[in-house]
Design an enzyme around this catalytic site. Sequence first.
Site, PDB file in Angstrom:
ATOM      1  N   CYS A 100       0.842  -1.244  -0.019  1.00 38.21           N
ATOM      2  CA  CYS A 100      -0.234  -0.031  -0.120  1.00 38.21           C
ATOM      3  C   CYS A 100       0.769   1.176   0.204  1.00 38.21           C
ATOM      4  O   CYS A 100       0.645   2.123  -0.816  1.00 38.21           O
ATOM      5  CB  CYS A 100      -0.944   0.089   1.205  1.00 38.21           C
ATOM      6  SG  CYS A 100      -0.061  -0.453   2.757  1.00 38.21           S
ATOM      7  N   GLN A 128       1.824   5.138   8.957  1.00 37.04           N
ATOM      8  CA  GLN A 128       1.064   4.189   8.531  1.00 37.04           C
ATOM      9  C   GLN A 128      -0.012   4.043   9.563  1.00 37.04           C
ATOM     10  O   GLN A 128       0.106   3.833  10.691  1.00 37.04           O
ATOM     11  CB  GLN A 128       1.757   2.691   8.035  1.00 37.04           C
ATOM     12  CG  GLN A 128       2.943   3.212   6.776  1.00 37.04           C
ATOM     13  CD  GLN A 128       3.400   2.044   6.608  1.00 37.04           C
ATOM     14  OE1 GLN A 128       4.681   2.049   6.287  1.00 37.04           O
ATOM     15  NE2 GLN A 128       2.916   0.831   6.350  1.00 37.04           N
ATOM     16  N   ARG A 143       4.278   3.157  12.290  1.00 36.21           N
ATOM     17  CA  ARG A 143       2.894   2.803  12.604  1.00 36.21           C
ATOM     18  C   ARG A 143       2.353   4.134  13.460  1.00 36.21           C
ATOM     19  O   ARG A 143       2.917   4.361  14.424  1.00 36.21           O
ATOM     20  CB  ARG A 143       2.570   1.325  13.215  1.00 36.21           C
ATOM     21  CG  ARG A 143       1.058   1.203  13.564  1.00 36.21           C
ATOM     22  CD  ARG A 143       0.486   0.710  12.222  1.00 36.21           C
ATOM     23  NE  ARG A 143       0.827  -0.479  11.755  1.00 36.21           N
ATOM     24  CZ  ARG A 143       0.700  -0.926  10.532  1.00 36.21           C
ATOM     25  NH1 ARG A 143       0.483  -0.392   9.556  1.00 36.21           N
ATOM     26  NH2 ARG A 143       1.615  -2.229  10.141  1.00 36.21           N
ATOM     27  N   HIS A 184      -2.616   6.064   4.810  1.00 36.15           N
ATOM     28  CA  HIS A 184      -1.430   6.132   5.270  1.00 36.15           C
ATOM     29  C   HIS A 184      -0.711   7.603   4.832  1.00 36.15           C
ATOM     30  O   HIS A 184      -1.411   7.849   3.619  1.00 36.15           O
ATOM     31  CB  HIS A 184      -0.744   5.067   4.370  1.00 36.15           C
ATOM     32  CG  HIS A 184      -0.669   3.763   4.964  1.00 36.15           C
ATOM     33  ND1 HIS A 184      -1.391   3.315   5.945  1.00 36.15           N
ATOM     34  CD2 HIS A 184       0.065   2.352   4.348  1.00 36.15           C
ATOM     35  CE1 HIS A 184      -1.260   1.848   6.297  1.00 36.15           C
ATOM     36  NE2 HIS A 184      -0.329   1.437   5.311  1.00 36.15           N
TER      37      HIS A 184
HETATM   38  N1  HSE Z   1       2.242  -3.700   5.129  1.00 32.52           N
HETATM   39  C1  HSE Z   1       1.135  -2.491   4.975  1.00 32.52           C
HETATM   40  C2  HSE Z   1       1.139  -2.044   6.560  1.00 32.52           C
HETATM   41  C3  HSE Z   1      -0.193  -2.826   4.740  1.00 32.52           C
HETATM   42  O1  HSE Z   1       1.648  -2.794   7.428  1.00 32.52           O
HETATM   43  O2  HSE Z   1       0.650  -1.000   6.791  1.00 32.52           O
HETATM   44  C4  HSE Z   1      -0.412  -3.414   3.572  1.00 32.52           C
HETATM   45  O3  HSE Z   1       0.318  -3.281   2.315  1.00 32.52           O
END
Ligand code: HSE
Length: 372
Positions: free
Chosen positions: A137, A164, A270, A277
């Site tokens: 993504c 994210q 995160r 995102h």
């Molecule tokens: N790997 C991405 C994430 C989501 O953990 O935000 C999927 O592509």
Amino acid sequence: MNKLKVGFVGWRGMVGSVLMQRMLEENDFKNYTSFFFSTSQAGEKCPFGFAESEYLIDANNLEELSNMDVILTCQGSQFTIDVYDKLKNQNWDGHWIDAASHLRMEKNAVVVLDPINSDLIDKSYSGGVKTWVGGNCTVSLMLLAIHGLIKENLVEWVSSMTYQAASGAGANNMRELLSQMGYLFNSVSDMLENRQGSILDIDHKITSAMLDKNMPINNFGVPLAGSVIPWIDSDLKNGSSKEEWKGQNETLKILGSQYAPVKVDGLCVRIGTMRCHSQALTIKMKENLSIEQINEKISAGNQWVKLIINERDATINQLSPTNASGKLDILVGRIKKLNLDSNMISLFTIGDQLLWGAAEPLRRILSIISNK
Ligand code: HSE
């Protein structure tokens, strides 16, 4: 023209549900003969009246799967591992469209992001490729944001610092983020009304609540609400996370030979948002363009880019996950020259990771294949 027989697997999960929603919105199902499979509820009634079979079909039944012209799965990598090779080994000749990452780096798989790599898709289709995989993504959202610079070969490298959303980790993580927020709120709710009280006492209580044994952390492993987690996906034991590795490697795979290679690296983090995102990009350009020229090129990248003028009010009101959630818009703002180097710019971009980051490229490759 004969309609393709399409078998959908994993359509009830989060990405699958967004895909279904988009396909219904665009009235796509009229173009296919649709079959709905299930790994756990085979035999139950299918919720879609237009489905070819009234009942859900067993997604582990290779014979049923091999009757399909196309299998589109949002079921996750384990399903792909369990089924893909077996089908190929029994000479199934259909198209496999996959949301999971497992096949992305396979030589015979194309990572699909057709606004950018439709030439690669066409060429691969003509060359017999039948495996189409949605990209990571963050990578897809970044490439769409700087599409206008990439297609003019203006980018030497990109450093991407990501913010994210919980959805990238899964539906349970989204729930857990909200439970964490609620837990923290409840731990101080009686203190919030008292304006004379000390904010430092509230802060102290929040920190204690984050660390106490009742803080819900089963999915993230640590608090995300009130905190950040600067590591996404596995540890490659070379200082980078798998998510950061994807930044470079999937970019090159998506761009193929149509574009000059772009170097990408950064840190993936995160944060406590739901499904969008964000990324702060530092870009080393190959030319020293004016901000007006850069804005113009970025806006012209594709129809989904929405440029937000680099001013305070416009930024705080428009450049946020709140404004991108549930939309196909790729928000791009904070475009400015950096004092570090006359060819360096920054920008901040936000996109819905369930739409362009996951479901939309799959919906579109299915349509591309069916129109061939
Ligand atoms: N790997 C991405 C994430 C989501 O953990 O935000 C999927 O592509």
